[in-house]
Design a protein around this motif. Sequence first.
Motif, mmCIF file in Angstrom:
data_model
loop_
_atom_site.group_PDB
_atom_site.id
_atom_site.type_symbol
_atom_site.label_atom_id
_atom_site.label_comp_id
_atom_site.label_asym_id
_atom_site.label_seq_id
_atom_site.Cartn_x
_atom_site.Cartn_y
_atom_site.Cartn_z
ATOM 1 N N PRO A 100 28.828 -46.523 -6.223
ATOM 2 C CA PRO A 100 27.927 -45.571 -5.488
ATOM 3 C C PRO A 100 28.007 -45.297 -4.065
ATOM 4 C CG PRO A 100 27.100 -47.732 -6.458
ATOM 5 C CD PRO A 100 28.511 -47.759 -6.929
ATOM 6 N N ALA A 101 27.546 -44.828 -3.436
ATOM 7 C CA ALA A 101 27.723 -44.250 -1.916
ATOM 8 C C ALA A 101 26.810 -45.322 -1.337
ATOM 9 C CB ALA A 101 27.350 -43.205 -1.740
ATOM 10 N N PRO A 102 27.189 -45.849 0.083
ATOM 11 C CA PRO A 102 26.316 -46.787 0.723
ATOM 12 C C PRO A 102 25.215 -46.317 1.170
ATOM 13 C CG PRO A 102 28.379 -45.930 1.944
ATOM 14 C CD PRO A 102 28.475 -45.449 0.664
ATOM 15 N N THR A 103 24.285 -47.079 1.089
ATOM 16 C CA THR A 103 22.761 -46.812 1.129
ATOM 17 C C THR A 103 22.356 -46.210 2.790
ATOM 18 O OG1 THR A 103 22.151 -48.947 1.653
ATOM 19 C CG2 THR A 103 21.990 -48.277 -0.494
ATOM 20 N N GLY A 104 22.987 -46.584 3.397
ATOM 21 C CA GLY A 104 22.971 -46.090 5.026
ATOM 22 C C GLY A 104 22.185 -47.209 5.917
ATOM 23 N N GLY A 105 22.352 -48.575 5.321
ATOM 24 C CA GLY A 105 21.877 -49.515 6.187
ATOM 25 C C GLY A 105 20.359 -49.643 6.081
ATOM 26 N N THR A 106 19.633 -48.893 5.110
ATOM 27 C CA THR A 106 18.134 -49.073 5.173
ATOM 28 C C THR A 106 17.770 -50.494 4.065
ATOM 29 O OG1 THR A 106 17.907 -47.891 3.032
ATOM 30 C CG2 THR A 106 17.710 -46.618 5.085
ATOM 31 N N GLY A 107 18.647 -50.938 3.477
ATOM 32 C CA GLY A 107 18.504 -52.088 2.549
ATOM 33 C C GLY A 107 17.494 -51.763 1.489
ATOM 34 N N THR A 108 16.923 -50.529 1.237
ATOM 35 C CA THR A 108 16.003 -50.461 -0.123
ATOM 36 C C THR A 108 16.824 -49.730 -1.188
ATOM 37 O OG1 THR A 108 15.459 -47.981 0.962
ATOM 38 C CG2 THR A 108 14.269 -49.615 1.757
ATOM 39 N N GLY A 109 17.922 -49.508 -0.904
ATOM 40 C CA GLY A 109 18.731 -48.883 -2.017
ATOM 41 C C GLY A 109 18.496 -47.667 -2.375
ATOM 42 N N GLU A 110 17.984 -47.009 -1.462
ATOM 43 C CA GLU A 110 17.456 -45.627 -1.653
ATOM 44 C C GLU A 110 18.824 -44.828 -0.818
ATOM 45 O OE1 GLU A 110 14.046 -43.871 0.990
ATOM 46 O OE2 GLU A 110 13.169 -44.120 -0.973
ATOM 47 N N SER A 111 19.140 -43.534 -1.349
ATOM 48 C CA SER A 111 20.308 -42.972 -0.834
ATOM 49 C C SER A 111 19.372 -42.075 0.316
ATOM 50 C CB SER A 111 20.920 -41.859 -1.815
ATOM 51 O OG SER A 111 20.046 -41.094 -2.541
ATOM 52 N N ALA A 112 20.483 -41.366 1.046
ATOM 53 C CA ALA A 112 19.972 -40.485 1.944
ATOM 54 C C ALA A 112 19.213 -39.123 1.245
ATOM 55 C CB ALA A 112 21.064 -39.976 2.865
ATOM 56 N N THR A 113 19.715 -38.700 0.373
ATOM 57 C CA THR A 113 19.273 -37.585 -0.483
ATOM 58 C C THR A 113 17.787 -38.005 -0.717
ATOM 59 O OG1 THR A 113 21.526 -37.016 -1.211
ATOM 60 C CG2 THR A 113 19.624 -36.047 -2.260
ATOM 61 N N ASP A 114 17.613 -39.084 -1.494
ATOM 62 C CA ASP A 114 16.357 -39.417 -1.961
ATOM 63 C C ASP A 114 15.253 -39.548 -0.939
ATOM 64 O OD1 ASP A 114 17.233 -39.512 -4.559
ATOM 65 O OD2 ASP A 114 17.675 -41.876 -4.608
ATOM 66 N N ARG A 115 15.517 -40.073 0.328
ATOM 67 C CA ARG A 115 15.095 -40.196 1.722
ATOM 68 C C ARG A 115 14.494 -38.689 1.934
ATOM 69 N NH1 ARG A 115 18.315 -43.846 3.213
ATOM 70 N NH2 ARG A 115 19.304 -42.678 4.735
ATOM 71 N N TRP A 116 15.511 -38.037 2.045
ATOM 72 C CA TRP A 116 15.208 -36.672 2.361
ATOM 73 C C TRP A 116 14.256 -35.815 1.500
ATOM 74 C CZ3 TRP A 116 15.728 -31.724 0.527
ATOM 75 C CH2 TRP A 116 15.624 -30.648 1.442
ATOM 76 N N LEU A 117 14.462 -35.958 0.299
ATOM 77 C CA LEU A 117 13.742 -35.413 -0.640
ATOM 78 C C LEU A 117 11.934 -35.919 -0.669
ATOM 79 C CD1 LEU A 117 15.656 -35.265 -3.896
ATOM 80 C CD2 LEU A 117 14.907 -33.285 -2.772
ATOM 81 N N LYS A 118 11.748 -37.396 -0.555
ATOM 82 C CA LYS A 118 10.548 -37.857 -0.399
ATOM 83 C C LYS A 118 9.970 -37.006 1.198
ATOM 84 C CE LYS A 118 11.378 -41.927 -3.170
ATOM 85 N NZ LYS A 118 11.510 -43.194 -3.397
ATOM 86 N N GLU A 119 10.719 -37.015 2.131
ATOM 87 C CA GLU A 119 10.134 -36.665 3.190
ATOM 88 C C GLU A 119 9.596 -35.095 3.089
ATOM 89 O OE1 GLU A 119 13.288 -37.155 6.001
ATOM 90 O OE2 GLU A 119 13.160 -39.150 6.075
ATOM 91 N N GLN A 120 10.203 -34.350 2.368
ATOM 92 C CA GLN A 120 9.799 -33.163 2.121
ATOM 93 C C GLN A 120 8.648 -32.797 1.360
ATOM 94 O OE1 GLN A 120 11.775 -31.158 4.059
ATOM 95 N NE2 GLN A 120 12.621 -32.905 4.640
ATOM 96 N N VAL A 121 8.102 -33.769 0.646
ATOM 97 C CA VAL A 121 6.917 -33.799 -0.142
ATOM 98 C C VAL A 121 5.730 -33.481 0.823
ATOM 99 C CG1 VAL A 121 5.472 -34.871 -1.936
ATOM 100 C CG2 VAL A 121 7.846 -35.257 -1.838
ATOM 101 N N PRO A 122 5.001 -32.446 0.334
ATOM 102 C CA PRO A 122 3.821 -32.024 1.400
ATOM 103 C C PRO A 122 2.706 -33.237 1.017
ATOM 104 C CG PRO A 122 4.164 -30.346 -0.295
ATOM 105 C CD PRO A 122 5.220 -31.353 -0.738
ATOM 106 N N PRO A 123 1.700 -33.593 2.231
ATOM 107 C CA PRO A 123 1.038 -34.655 2.241
ATOM 108 C C PRO A 123 -0.086 -34.246 0.876
ATOM 109 C CG PRO A 123 0.962 -33.449 4.248
ATOM 110 C CD PRO A 123 1.902 -32.610 3.322
ATOM 111 N N HIS A 124 -0.306 -33.246 0.491
ATOM 112 C CA HIS A 124 -1.326 -33.246 -0.777
ATOM 113 C C HIS A 124 -0.775 -33.632 -2.045
ATOM 114 C CE1 HIS A 124 0.334 -29.391 -0.384
ATOM 115 N NE2 HIS A 124 -0.002 -29.149 -1.760
ATOM 116 N N HIS A 125 0.547 -33.883 -1.962
ATOM 117 C CA HIS A 125 1.359 -34.107 -3.226
ATOM 118 C C HIS A 125 1.740 -35.734 -3.195
ATOM 119 C CE1 HIS A 125 1.736 -30.564 -5.126
ATOM 120 N NE2 HIS A 125 2.067 -29.911 -4.014
ATOM 121 N N GLY A 126 1.325 -36.643 -2.179
ATOM 122 C CA GLY A 126 1.899 -37.894 -2.042
ATOM 123 C C GLY A 126 1.167 -38.983 -2.504
#
Length: 68
Positions: A42-68
């Motif tokens: 698997p690709a490195p996680t980018g140093g966040t230590g959460t095991g979350e990929s950059a793509t997963d982080r980006w997708l979570k950041e794109q969720v509108p507040p009322h869906h959160g």
Amino acid sequence: MPESPGPESPEPGPETAWERRRRLAEVFGDTLPETTSDERDPAPTGGTGTGESATDRWLKEQVPPHHG
């Protein structure tokens, strides 16, 4: 009158796998990797230590507040 074979060369024999790959790479480029993603580490996680990929982080950041 029989037709002449013309300037074309006689049909070549069967090509080997590496010749076919080389010919296809010349035309289309080397688009497919030799291994699939499930065969690679698997690709490195980018140093966040959460095991979350950059793509997963980006997708979570794109969720509108009322869906959160």
